[in-house]
Design an enzyme around this catalytic site. Structure first.
Site, PDB file in Angstrom:
ATOM      1  CG  ASP A 568      -2.180   0.956   1.129  1.00 51.75           C
ATOM      2  OD1 ASP A 568      -1.670   1.435   0.071  1.00 51.75           O
ATOM      3  OD2 ASP A 568      -2.378   0.085   2.257  1.00 51.75           O
ATOM      4  CD  GLU A 571      -0.361   5.669  -3.773  1.00 54.85           C
ATOM      5  OE1 GLU A 571      -0.129   6.019  -2.702  1.00 54.85           O
ATOM      6  OE2 GLU A 571      -0.696   4.596  -4.038  1.00 54.85           O
ATOM      7  CG  ASP A 645      -7.969   4.663   0.307  1.00 56.81           C
ATOM      8  OD1 ASP A 645      -8.260   2.888   0.472  1.00 56.81           O
ATOM      9  OD2 ASP A 645      -7.438   5.309   1.937  1.00 56.81           O
TER      10      ASP A 645
END
Ligand code: NAG
Length: 989
Positions: A568, A571, A645
């Site tokens: 996760d 980025e 999300d």
């Protein structure tokens, strides 16, 4: 998992101990759209958009790029499929030029590749500001990460025409393609069968911002025009202070830029690369994920129903994202397809930097050679840095485009079979006992699932590779229980490493120099879940190697063979960074600036984790499963993605299908959205409908925020618990078809769930349809219900075939190009079966994929209008790499002239090899039954039919059910009693 939003109380509380930092974060309740740049806040986007406005406002705009030698003659060459020349860019009124080396490579696959570099930067003859250690070249290593094949040159490419104006190169399969390279201004038209399909620089918006030294002038003089254009008094709307300087000449964003209090030092100055790409006669363009919007991309230059902003690609941790928006999300695949009737083409803009894409459509075609009077789509691609590197695909079918793109960037890895099952996740299962309890309850209620997930709270104080010593005292016993039930565990491991004492992972990373560096070449420190953190630089091969060592069972204690990983925040998410990510002047391996590689960053981390999972233990060769949030072109080789999300709302449920379809056509089909919605508490109807939709996501996971109420399927009250369970069982029942669809994706890059235009490229009425899809090549047409209180729906029908309701076998009365009403009470998912397909199923309910491995199959034959049907089944051990050595079965089924046959669809690569463990066990598996929908009425009275295999014939019982009411006639054949791997036929004549 979650984002950097204020709802994530743990870290805000932590940060707010430091009042200085607190002032940086303004608590807002919903999406922080303003935390992310609009085009006018990103200097290079603003300049290039203004440049486009300036050029398009003139009737005689001449782009300042040309191919010419000093003598006025073009010095070009074509050798071994490679065309070379130098583009000269005129940079001032005096006619000074800079050299931009051009290569056009013609590849054997029929793909063409255009690259443009800048001589001065390439030879490192530039100066950097601020004593920067950054590399001087334009970034040219995106291919190192994205491209894995397909670069064999087309040595048959030849120049068929050459004159003062340009050259024509003929290339591609049967020489059907042409590239018309024009010298002044530089432009390329790509043609197929004599018709122009794609145009580069047709509108003259190409722009390579060349290097120049910063000249410190006394403010605020009138500046020399960057592009040599004078006298244009176009008003800069965005920045009132500089009203007298047209925005495309505005130098104020050439050097240091600030956003949200962060300064980007831009040591190389302006370096953007931009190009207009036109698709004449093409009304629809698709792709360039990740965005929450319709599959058919919208126009981005304003006007009713259009966006005002370009589509943006700049991987970011966007908290509670807005829907129907061109705003950037977590991943980026700069690959676009264009569609018109009977023709699909595409472009792949290989660039890892921040990228914006404007899309506009023009009525009619200005190209008289183009017989098509349809609108054309104009696109304008703008990246902050790097070389220009564009691949051109001329189709003509969607399947060709998917295949050509996959040849370059790779196909979906054949997944571990369990990963196609249902995944149960929440932030967080609080203890090992909690996990065991959920596992037991799923069994108690007979709800199938394969994987249970642990979010960040399992760690000891957010230190990855550790366990919370109070709550997870005995992770091995937890893993063991799951294994006993045929199940897996996924634990989260993120790229930020807590910067504290007495944590070997950080001290190791620092001492080995494997962290991402800041602009001064010191380890970059930022904020994430653990507080002060540093980031592994997975661009560095040494870092990948080190990362691999951390996953060994004796290092990451508490993990075992059924532990898999979730990446996760890659980025990367940096809570106190500009746009919640790293400063662009950070430095990566090789001293490339973060600016150059930002969109690739997430993929490199995903790659490192993939590499780690295949090397946990010597000799253990199991397929890894790694879920990623951030991705780039090529990530499909490494695992699955999810859409981040989302929220427990009906409109987020509705937004998921177009997003997943976009992933599929962009070559990364192993994708899904959090079922139930991450933020908030779904009402039971929404949760139920979400499970029904999720059962048709390639990646199927239920997930919930830490503040959300528990919502495991068994928590639902009846009748919803049973309805959700039925959706899960349906997923498991169709598992053989899902696995076969993944096999196809692995073979040729085809999407797993397929939009109408992809399966029916001749049927224009379906080009904008993005709320329904076919599952692989099964002919199953699914339209999930995504609205409250909706108990029927309109399903669009793309052809003249027969369609039957999946559950009732009712024949649906359809008209090509029209929609048909299908009833969908809460317990029903609208699924139609298209005539002409055969698909495999397993009808015995099971608790996990592992426990179904040797169950018998059901074969469903949906007889088409012409009395025939076709289908496939691919099966292997679902776990190891033995399939690469021929340990698999791939069967082709056909029903034709009343004969149903099974034969090998592809032969094992290593024939004659001994049967492995799995093959041996699989010997006794058979078809328990065959259902034939749309059976001819002449079968009435037939009681048995002959089955022939290996020269032996035996009779099998047949039950015929004649048509009744709306229900079609169907027949059920009893247990076939033939081996799966054997050829056989059933004669119904
Ligand atoms: C991961 O990256 C390394 C280094 O570029 C490369 O050699 C390797 O093939 C990649 N792994 C996968 C699975 O793509």
């Amino acid at each position: 998992m979650k984002s950097s939003g204020p709802l994530s109380t743990s870290w805000t509380a932590y940060l707010c101990l430091l009042s200085v930092l607190c002032s940086l974060f303004t608590p807002v309740v919903l999406v922080k759209e303003n935390d992310f740049k609009k085009c006018h806040q990103s200097g290079f986007c603003r300049r290039n958009r203004a440049y486009a406005d300036h050029a398009l406002a003139q009737s005689s705009w001449q782009a300042p790029y040309k191919i010419f030698s000093a003598e006025g003659a073009a010095a070009v060459s074509l050798k071994d499929g490679q065309f070379e020349a130098t583009i000269l860019k005129t940079v001032d009124e005096q006619g000074s030029t800079v050299n931009l080396p051009l290569t056009v490579s013609f590849l054997k696959s029929g793909t063409a590749r255009v690259t443009v570099d800048e001589e001065k930067r390439k030879s490192q003859s530039i100066e950097l500001r601020h004593d920067s250690k950054a590399r001087k070249e334009r970034y040219n290593e995106a291919e190192k990460w994205a491209i894995v094949g397909g670069l064999t040159p087309d040595t048959d490419a030849k120049i068929t025409h050459e004159d003062k104006a340009g050259v024509t190169v003929q290339y591609g399969p049967e020489g059907a393609f042409e590239a018309v390279i024009k010298f002044e201004p530089f432009a390329i038209d790509f043609k197929r069968d004599g018709t122009t399909q794609i145009q580069f620089n047709d509108r003259g918006l190409m722009n390579m911002e060349h290097w120049r030294a910063k000249v410190d002038k006394p403010e605020p003089e009138k500046k020399e025009g960057e592009e040599g254009q004078e006298g244009e008094e176009k008003k800069a709307e965005e920045e009132p202070k500089k009203e007298e300087v047209p925005a495309h000449l505005d130098e104020s964003t050439w050097w240091d830029e600030t956003f949200g209090g962060n300064i980007d030092t831009k040591p190389r100055g302006p370096e953007s690369v931009a190009l207009d790409i036109t698709f004449p006669g093409y009304e629809h363009v698709y792709g360039i994920p990740e965005h929450a919007g319709p599959l058919s991309l919208k126009e981005t230059r304003g006007g009713e129903g259009n966006y005002e902003e370009p589509y943006r690609l700049y991987n970011a941790d966007v908290f509670e994202y807005v829907l129907d928006s061109p705003m950037t999300l977590y991943g980026a695949i700069p690959f676009m397809q264009a569609q018109r009737k009977d023709s699909t083409v595409g472009v792949f803009w290989l660039n890892g930097a921040e990228t914006w894409i404007d899309v506009t459509k023009a009525k009619g075609s200005k190209n008289p050679l183009n017989r098509n009077s349809k609108a054309s789509t104009n696109t304008h691609w703008i990246s902050e840095s790097g070389i220009m590197d564009v691949f051109v695909f001329l189709g003509p079918t969607p399947k060709d485009i998917s295949k050509n793109y996959a040849e370059l960037t790779g196909t979906t890895a054949l997944p571990a079979e369990f990963s196609l099952g249902y995944h149960q996740c929440r932030w967080n299962y609080v203890s090992d006992d909690d996990v065991k309890e959920v596992d037991r309850k799923m069994d108690k209620f007979n709800i199938p699932y394969d994987v249970i997930w642990l979010d960040i709270e399992y760690t000891h104080e957010k230190k990855y590779f550790t366990w919370d010593p109070d709550m997870f005292k005995d992770p091995i016993s937890m893993g063991q229980q799951l294994d006993d039930h045929g199940r897996k565990l996924v634990t989260i491991i993120d790229p930020h490493i807590k910067n504290v004492d007495n944590y070997p992972v950080i001290s190791d990373m620092k001492s080995k120099g494997l962290a991402v560096k800041n602009k001064d070449a010191n380890d970059f420190d930022g904020w994430c879940w653990p507080g002060s953190s540093m980031w592994i630089d997975a661009f560095n091969p040494a870092a990948i190697k080190w990362w691999t060592s951390l996953f060994k069972y004796d290092y990451f204690k508490g993990t075992m063979e059924n532990t898999y990983i979730w990446n996760d925040m890659n980025e990367p998410s940096v809570f106190n960074g500009p746009e919640v990510t790293m400063p662009k002047d950070n430095l990566h391996h090789g001293n490339w600036e973060h600016r150059d590689v930002h969109n690739i960053n997430g993929m490199t981390f995903h790659n490192a984790t993939w590499e780690a999972l295949v090397s946990r233990k010597k000799g253990e060769m199991r397929r890894p499963f790694v879920l990623t949030r951030s991705f780039f072109a090529g990530s499909q080789r490494l695992g699955a993605m999810w859409t981040g999300d989302n929220q427990a709302s009906w409109d987020h449920l509705g937004a998921a299908v177009p997003m997943i379809l976009a992933q599929g056509i962009a070559g990364f089909p192993f994708s899904g959205a959090d079922v139930g919605g991450f933020f908030g508490n779904p009402e039971i109807e929404l949760q139920t409908r979400w499970y029904q939709a999720g059962a048709f996501y390639p990646f199927f996971r239920g997930h919930a925020h830490i503040d959300a109420r528990r919502r495991e399927p068994y928590m639902a009250a009846e009748p919803h618990r049973s309805i959700i369970t039925a959706a899960l069982r349906l997923r498991y029942s169709l598992m053989p078809s899902w696995y076969t669809a993944f096999f196809h994706a692995n073979q040729d890059g085809s999407p797993i769930i397929r939009p109408m235009y992809w399966t029916h490229p001749s049927e224009e009425s379906g080009f904008a349809v993005d709320d329904q899809f076919f599952v692989g090549s099964t002919g199953l047409l699914v339209k999930p219900i995504v609205e409250k209180d909706k108990f029927d729906t309109e399903v669009y029908i793309p052809d003249d075939e027969n369609y039957y309701d999946y559950f009732t076998y009712n024949k649906v009365s359809t008209h090509k190009g029209k929609s048909v009403s299908v009833s969908a009470p809460i317990e029903t998912i609208p699924i139609l079966m298209r005539g002409g397909h055969i698909f495999p199923r397993r009808d015995i309910p099971s608790r996990s994929t592992q426990l179904m491995k040797f169950d018998d199959y059901t074969l469903v034959v949906v007889i088409g209008k012409d009395g025939s049907a076709k289908g496939e089944l691919y099966v292997d051990d679902g776990d190891s790499f033995e399939f690469e050595k021929g340990q698999f079965l791939h069967r082709a089924f056909e029903f034709k002239q009343l004969l149903l046959t099974s034969e090998a669809a592809s032969k094992p690569s290593a024939e004659g090899q001994a049967e492995g463990e799995w093959m041996k066990q699989f010997r006794d598996v058979s078809f328990d039954k065959v259902v034939l929908v749309g059976a001819p009425s002449s079968w009435e009275g037939k009681k048995e039919v002959p089955v022939t295999s290996g020269g032996e014939t035996h009779k099998v019982r047949l039950d015929f059910y004649k048509a009744e009411g709306g229900r079609a006639a169907f027949a059920v054949l009893g247990r076939l009693g033939v081996r799966m791997g054997a050829d056989w036929e059933v004669d119904f004549a």
